[in-house]
Design a protein around this motif. Structure first.
Motif: not given
Length: 233
Positions: A167-168, A170-173, A229, A233
């Motif tokens: 999963e990318n 930058y889009n992942a939870e 990253e 967040r």
């Protein structure tokens, strides 16, 4: 004045077996020696070029260009001090990281981003290897570190594996109330099949190359991007 026995001991500490038998490792450079002194780790002996002379320092130095100071530091015996995972904590798990430069840089990254600790598989490079120690730039004295079978980390924690396909990031939870552990794989082979089965989430750092680019990122570089990253967040 240096004795022959002292010279022999210091030179022997290039080898892991000697470091394990003596419980000592070498730190070189004024900044690194100062870090060791301020860390609370036990120092057995400090040698300074101004006191022993340049020729003697050249004989005992593990560096290509001998520094102004060299210290013999006692390895910590409480390597299991990171066993308790903190709720909401962020950790690294290193799966067979072999390159000393990568290991040292990763420890420095963990220090910079305030990680709660590092776990490493027992086939990873020794953190008291002189090249690892020097590349940590003092972070070795601040980051909790433990060698252990990575399988021990699965219970009660959420493992995020870094893969070429996943999963990318930058889009992942990335948030969780559980302790979060970022798994970084071997430089050549990535995360092993055994450890990959423990990863609840598979993450990838996407390439933005417009044409055929590099196949992968250096392990330390990938660690820095991934941890950054998580912290962003």
């Amino acid at each position: 004045m240096l004795t022959a026995a002292e010279i022999k001991l210091i030179k022997s500490l290039k080898d892991k077996k000697a470091r394990e038998e003596t419980g000592l490792f070498v730190v070189e450079g004024e900044k690194m020696v100062d870090e060791a002194l301020r860390s609370g780790w036990q120092i057995k002996q400090i040698y300074r070029r101004s006191e022993i002379g340049p020729k003697a320092m050249e004989r005992i130095s593990h560096l290509s260009s001998p520094s102004e100071a060299l210290a013999l530091v006692c390895r910590r015996r409480d390597e299991k001090h990171t066993a308790a995972l903190r709720k909401g904590g962020l950790y690294l798990a290193l799966d067979a990281i072999r390159d000393p430069g990568n290991m040292g840089t990763i420890i420095r990254i963990a220090d910079w981003f305030g990680l709660d600790g590092i776990f490493a598989s027992e086939d990873s490079v020794d953190i008291f290897n002189p090249k690892v120690v020097q590349s940590t730039m003092g972070a070795i004295f601040r980051v909790p570190f433990r060698y252990c079978p990575l399988e021990e980390l699965h219970s009660g924690a959420l493992l995020f594996g870094t893969f070429l396909e996943g999963e990318n990031i930058y889009n992942a939870e990335l948030s969780s109330d559980l302790p979060r552990i970022i798994v970084i794989g071997n430089e050549a082979n990535g995360i092993s099949a055994e450890v990959s089965t423990l990863c609840s989430r598979r993450l990838t750092i996407p390439s933005f190359a417009s044409a055929q680019g590099s196949e992968s990122l250096n392990a330390a570089v990938a660690t820095a991007i991934t941890v950054s990253e998580f912290r962003r967040r």
